[in-house]
Every structure is written in C-alpha cells, then in structure tokens.
Design a protein around this motif. Structure first.
Motif, PDB file in Angstrom:
ATOM      1  N   LYS A  67       0.812  -1.231   0.000  1.00 21.99           N
ATOM      2  CA  LYS A  67       0.000   0.000   0.000  1.00 21.99           C
ATOM      3  C   LYS A  67       0.844   1.280   0.000  1.00 21.99           C
ATOM      4  O   LYS A  67       0.341   2.353   0.334  1.00 21.99           O
ATOM      5  CB  LYS A  67      -0.985   0.006   1.176  1.00 21.99           C
ATOM      6  N   PHE A  68       2.096   1.176  -0.389  1.00 20.96           N
ATOM      7  CA  PHE A  68       2.999   2.328  -0.303  1.00 20.96           C
ATOM      8  C   PHE A  68       2.472   3.550  -1.050  1.00 20.96           C
ATOM      9  O   PHE A  68       2.525   4.680  -0.543  1.00 20.96           O
ATOM     10  CB  PHE A  68       4.378   1.941  -0.841  1.00 20.96           C
ATOM     11  N   PHE A  69       1.955   3.366  -2.251  1.00 19.75           N
ATOM     12  CA  PHE A  69       1.543   4.516  -3.059  1.00 19.75           C
ATOM     13  C   PHE A  69       0.185   5.078  -2.636  1.00 19.75           C
ATOM     14  O   PHE A  69      -0.257   6.090  -3.209  1.00 19.75           O
ATOM     15  CB  PHE A  69       1.554   4.159  -4.540  1.00 19.75           C
ATOM     16  N   LEU A  70      -0.449   4.469  -1.645  1.00 22.61           N
ATOM     17  CA  LEU A  70      -1.633   5.087  -1.040  1.00 22.61           C
ATOM     18  C   LEU A  70      -1.226   6.183  -0.066  1.00 22.61           C
ATOM     19  O   LEU A  70      -2.060   6.987   0.357  1.00 22.61           O
ATOM     20  CB  LEU A  70      -2.476   4.046  -0.295  1.00 22.61           C
ATOM     21  N   THR A  71       0.033   6.194   0.294  1.00 23.71           N
ATOM     22  CA  THR A  71       0.537   7.173   1.243  1.00 23.71           C
ATOM     23  C   THR A  71       1.368   8.210   0.504  1.00 23.71           C
ATOM     24  O   THR A  71       1.729   8.021  -0.660  1.00 23.71           O
ATOM     25  CB  THR A  71       1.419   6.519   2.318  1.00 23.71           C
ATOM     26  N   ASP A  72       1.694   9.264   1.169  1.00 23.16           N
ATOM     27  CA  ASP A  72       2.581  10.289   0.610  1.00 23.16           C
ATOM     28  C   ASP A  72       3.860  10.338   1.440  1.00 23.16           C
ATOM     29  O   ASP A  72       4.346  11.412   1.791  1.00 23.16           O
ATOM     30  CB  ASP A  72       1.864  11.642   0.615  1.00 23.16           C
ATOM     31  N   GLY A  73       4.366   9.136   1.777  1.00 22.36           N
ATOM     32  CA  GLY A  73       5.542   9.056   2.620  1.00 22.36           C
ATOM     33  C   GLY A  73       5.251   9.368   4.072  1.00 22.36           C
ATOM     34  O   GLY A  73       6.164   9.672   4.844  1.00 22.36           O
TER      35      GLY A  73
END
Length: 317
Positions: free
Chosen positions: A38-44
């Motif tokens: 789900k990394f790209f659901l976040t903005d870091g």
C-alpha cells in the motif's frame, strides 16, 4: 533499484490476489511479501487515524508500508534479472496514487483486473461480513450507507459501490499513463481461460509465456450467519479489532483466529444475490459501464443484466 517493474493495481475482489499468486510462480517474476504494501496510497507519511475509522481499519493500517526505505527493502530479495512487482488493489481507485506511481516509476507496467461491478461489490461486503467486521446485515442497506461511512472516515475497502466504478478510475489512469503501460483484464477471463489470460499478462510483462497456466484459489471465505451466537461473535471480533490497534498486527490476527473460525462454522457458501437487489444497483453503474466500454472499445453491457456470475468457486463448479 528497489522499486517495482510492475504493479497489480486492482480492483479489490476482482482477482488481484489470484493474479499475484499465479505470477510469483514464474521464475522471471518476483512478488513482494506482503503482497499489498500500500505504499503509493501514502505520501511518505503514516496512515491517518481519521481516515481509518471503520471496524478493524486502524489495526490493519498498522501494516501499511509507508516509509520509502522500507518499501524498497521489500524488493531486496528479488533474484538478479527478475522483474519485481507488488499487488495493492486500491491503486486503481486512488487518483493520487496514480500520480505518485508516475513520479516514482514512470515506466512501470500496470495490471488491472475488473469484475461485474455488482458482483464485486457483493463480494466486498461478504468479505467484511464473513470477517465479523461489517455491522449491516443487509447488503443493499450497506451500499446505501456508503456516503455516511465515507463522511465518518471509513477506509477505502468499505466503498462497495465507488470501488466498482472502473470507467472513472481508468479514465484518470489513462490521463496519467500511456495506455501501452496498462493491461486490463476481465475477472471472468481469469476464471474461464486461466492459461490464455496468464499468457497474455506475461506477454505484456515481456517474460516467457507458457510457464504458468493455473490460478491458485485464494480469498475464498465461508459464509457467516446472523444468529444470536453469530452476533455475539461479531461483537467480540470488533471489540478485539479496536484493542488490536494498540498491539502488533500479528498478535491480533492470532488472537482473532478462533473467533473467526467459530463464525465460519459449518462451511456454508454465501447465498446468491437477490435479483431485485441487483436491479436496484445496476442502475447506479450504467453510466460508468458505458464510459468503460468507450474507453476500452469493448462491450460490457452484460454487466447490466439481471444475472451476475457469482463467486470463483461457483464459476468453477
């Protein structure tokens, strides 16, 4: 570099888990563990509590991989020369994720599986109901409660109807990525013609075809009833999920296992969707199905009929 060459981007309950399980059998392909970082659901940044307010949402959010360094480490185990990928089915739905993916890996290849929108929504509700997290025993009422739940900050998986509007999602995706980077398949093709569909996917990825021909069964859950005992078990599961937000996810998953097993006692399959309910929901998707048909130059009007095609197990029987 520790970034993906391909992504299985969705849709939820449309075969992404089965696709991932099939692709990782190919010696030229590597898939991350966990499957859905789900990394790209976040903005870091870590998931925000106010966007994870549904039953069980916050304890699940603890498993998201939001740090760039940790995400890249997921690909460290890939053998030299293999294509690396991960499978997060919410990427198709999330327009901001499209932009983040483009910025990080502009040449990535994207695989999107789409399914009869009403069947997908029903499977989505069934998943949460059978897990003991859904509080609404009536599928149609649960769909009608979607705007209320969005306003309350429920996680994306509770958007039964919105997640099924693939036309809108793909229209935005095609505005960000060249269409040659996107492979769209129908769930029914994965079930009815697995070898040919997997060959098409591996051909799209540029690896040897004819190596994988079967799709492992995955995400198959038993139906759960609504007796007094079942309602009591659900209350226990939801209470435990709330407490589980404060302990490592593995601890809670282990603790909830006997409760979920008790909820699934009997091994009964889910009931078919009532035709009257399907008719009410089909009208919600008519405009989006028309858009999808124009975008892909393929007719999807069969999705607007009175009959869906049911679960993976039913289709294969």
């Amino acid at each position: 570099m520790g970034l993906p060459d391909f992504l299985v981007i969705g849709a939820p309950k449309a075969g992404s888990t089965a696709i991932h399980a099939a692709l990782v059998q190919h010696p030229q392909l590597f898939g991350t563990v966990p499957k859905e970082p789900k990394f790209f659901l976040t903005d870091g940044r870590a998931p925000r509590r106010q966007e994870q307010r549904g039953p069980g949402d916050w304890h699940s959010a603890q498993e998201w991989v939001w740090q760039r360094a940790r995400y890249e480490q997921l690909f460290d185990a890939a053998p030299p020369g293999t294509l690396k990928g991960e499978s997060t089915p919410f990427y198709l739905w999330d327009r901001a994720a499209h932009l983040r993916i483009k910025a990080a890996v502009p040449d990535v290849k994207l695989i999107a599986a789409i399914r009869d929108p009403v069947d997908r929504a029903y499977s989505n509700w069934t998943h949460l109901w059978a897990d003991g997290l859904e509080t609404e025993p009536d599928f149609l009422r649960a769909c009608l409660r979607e705007p209320e739940r969005i306003a309350q900050g429920y996680a994306p998986f509770w958007r039964y109807l919105e997640l099924s509007r693939y036309g809108e999602q793909l229209e935005h995706l095609f505005s960000v990525f060249d269409r040659s980077q996107v492979f769209v398949l129908r769930y029914r093709d994965l079930v009815d013609a697995p070898a040919a569909t997997l060959d098409a996917i591996t051909g799209f990825l540029g690896v040897e075809q004819g190596v994988i021909s079967t799709v492992p069964s995955s995400n198959v859950s038993s139906w759960a009833g609504n007796s007094a005992v079942d309602r009591s078990l659900r209350r226990g599961i939801r209470a435990g999920a709330a407490l589980g937000a404060h302990v490592p996810p593995k601890v809670w998953r282990q603790a909830q296992r006997p409760l979920v097993a008790a909820l699934h006692r009997g091994g009964v399959h889910r009931p078919p969707l009532d035709v009257a309910v399907r008719r009410q929901l089909v009208s919600h998707f008519a405009d989006d199905v028309a858009l999808l048909s124009r975008l892909l130059d393929r007719n999807y009007d069969d999705w607007l009929s009175d009959a869906g095609r049911g679960t993976f197990a039913v289709r294969r029987s």
